[in-house]
Design a protein around this motif. Sequence first.
Motif, PDB file in Angstrom:
ATOM      1  N   ARG A 266       1.481   9.322   0.184  1.00  0.00           N
ATOM      2  CA  ARG A 266       0.432  10.904   0.280  1.00  0.00           C
ATOM      3  C   ARG A 266       0.470  11.114   1.362  1.00  0.00           C
ATOM      4  O   ARG A 266      -0.051  10.986   2.729  1.00  0.00           O
ATOM      5  CB  ARG A 266      -0.954  11.094  -0.692  1.00  0.00           C
TER       6      ARG A 266
ATOM      7  N   LEU B 230       0.535  -1.475   0.179  1.00  0.00           N
ATOM      8  CA  LEU B 230       0.398   0.127   0.338  1.00  0.00           C
ATOM      9  C   LEU B 230       0.710   0.986  -0.270  1.00  0.00           C
ATOM     10  O   LEU B 230       0.110   1.933   0.145  1.00  0.00           O
ATOM     11  CB  LEU B 230      -1.065   0.066   0.972  1.00  0.00           C
TER      12      LEU B 230
ATOM     13  N   SER C  14      -1.907  13.297   2.901  1.00  0.00           N
ATOM     14  CA  SER C  14      -3.253  13.106   3.125  1.00  0.00           C
ATOM     15  C   SER C  14      -3.523  11.565   3.456  1.00  0.00           C
ATOM     16  O   SER C  14      -4.510  11.489   4.514  1.00  0.00           O
ATOM     17  CB  SER C  14      -4.003  13.548   1.926  1.00  0.00           C
ATOM     18  N   SER C  15      -2.961  10.374   3.167  1.00  0.00           N
ATOM     19  CA  SER C  15      -3.806   9.437   3.288  1.00  0.00           C
ATOM     20  C   SER C  15      -3.387   9.382   4.856  1.00  0.00           C
ATOM     21  O   SER C  15      -3.502   7.848   5.474  1.00  0.00           O
ATOM     22  CB  SER C  15      -2.730   8.556   2.259  1.00  0.00           C
ATOM     23  N   TRP C  16      -1.724   9.308   5.152  1.00  0.00           N
ATOM     24  CA  TRP C  16      -1.850   8.696   6.254  1.00  0.00           C
ATOM     25  C   TRP C  16      -2.719   8.878   7.483  1.00  0.00           C
ATOM     26  O   TRP C  16      -2.748   8.922   8.481  1.00  0.00           O
ATOM     27  CB  TRP C  16      -0.446   9.508   6.827  1.00  0.00           C
ATOM     28  N   ARG C  17      -2.998  10.939   7.275  1.00  0.00           N
ATOM     29  CA  ARG C  17      -3.464  11.773   8.201  1.00  0.00           C
ATOM     30  C   ARG C  17      -5.050  10.772   8.273  1.00  0.00           C
ATOM     31  O   ARG C  17      -5.775  10.841   9.111  1.00  0.00           O
ATOM     32  CB  ARG C  17      -4.082  13.122   7.944  1.00  0.00           C
ATOM     33  N   VAL C  18      -5.257  10.321   6.719  1.00  0.00           N
ATOM     34  CA  VAL C  18      -6.767   9.939   7.009  1.00  0.00           C
ATOM     35  C   VAL C  18      -6.995   8.559   8.283  1.00  0.00           C
ATOM     36  O   VAL C  18      -7.582   8.224   8.777  1.00  0.00           O
ATOM     37  CB  VAL C  18      -7.360   9.059   5.781  1.00  0.00           C
ATOM     38  N   LEU C  19      -5.880   7.464   7.762  1.00  0.00           N
ATOM     39  CA  LEU C  19      -5.403   6.827   8.334  1.00  0.00           C
ATOM     40  C   LEU C  19      -5.862   7.129   9.565  1.00  0.00           C
ATOM     41  O   LEU C  19      -5.879   6.222  10.554  1.00  0.00           O
ATOM     42  CB  LEU C  19      -4.316   5.445   8.287  1.00  0.00           C
TER      43      LEU C  19
ATOM     44  N   PHE D 196      -0.189   4.348  -2.248  1.00  0.00           N
ATOM     45  CA  PHE D 196      -1.279   5.362  -1.627  1.00  0.00           C
ATOM     46  C   PHE D 196      -0.835   6.010  -0.615  1.00  0.00           C
ATOM     47  O   PHE D 196      -1.401   6.917   0.100  1.00  0.00           O
ATOM     48  CB  PHE D 196      -2.049   4.510  -1.663  1.00  0.00           C
ATOM     49  N   PHE D 197       0.031   5.216   0.622  1.00  0.00           N
ATOM     50  CA  PHE D 197       0.611   6.294   1.717  1.00  0.00           C
ATOM     51  C   PHE D 197       1.404   6.709   1.524  1.00  0.00           C
ATOM     52  O   PHE D 197       2.355   7.330   2.590  1.00  0.00           O
ATOM     53  CB  PHE D 197       0.490   5.078   2.587  1.00  0.00           C
TER      54      PHE D 197
END
Length: 199
Positions: A175, A169, A177-182, A172-173
């Motif tokens: 970015r 993954l 923003s992806s970490w912040r969403v996770l 995807f991670f």
Amino acid sequence: MNSFVQGFTVCGGLILAIGAQNAHVLRMGLSRQHVLPTVLICALSDALLIGLGIAGMGALLDRWPEAVRLATWAGAAFLFWYAINSLRSALAPRSMEVGLNEQAISLRRAVWLVLAFTYLNPHAYLDTVVLIGSIGAHLASDQRWIFWGGCISASVLWFSALGFGASRLTPFFSRPSSWRVLDGLIGIGMGSLAFNLIR
């Protein structure tokens, strides 16, 4: 049903749900930090707790509700603490690249965290010792440890796939923003778990 297959199916069905421990293993896999010890501790802990349940400890926990109550409050406190830290990370304006800028933690801290996620979670005892253990304990004596072997196989396969497979993954991670969403989802999930424990 074959005892090995039964153990694999029962354990696999329970550990697939994304909970506190699985979320932590996923995060370690994504950040590529201490994945092997994290996976080993999770799998060995499942083996230990399920083995204790098959040996009869589940019945003992049923007769000692104070121990379960104490574990519940300790687990809820830990999950609340972790939820707050995850939500702080989600709100922090920082760049995180997998394996590069992700905040590094020591092996000692990684071990303590996975031990806390495992042994401060009362659901771990209810799922492994009481539920899975009681199923195994009701099998014929020559089938119990075959059932246990099936459980261990499911646990090793799942945690290995979650920890080591998380690197797929990476795009995807990469970015922020992806970490912040996770982080946000983990924070909300941990908070919900903690609330449900003491509700």
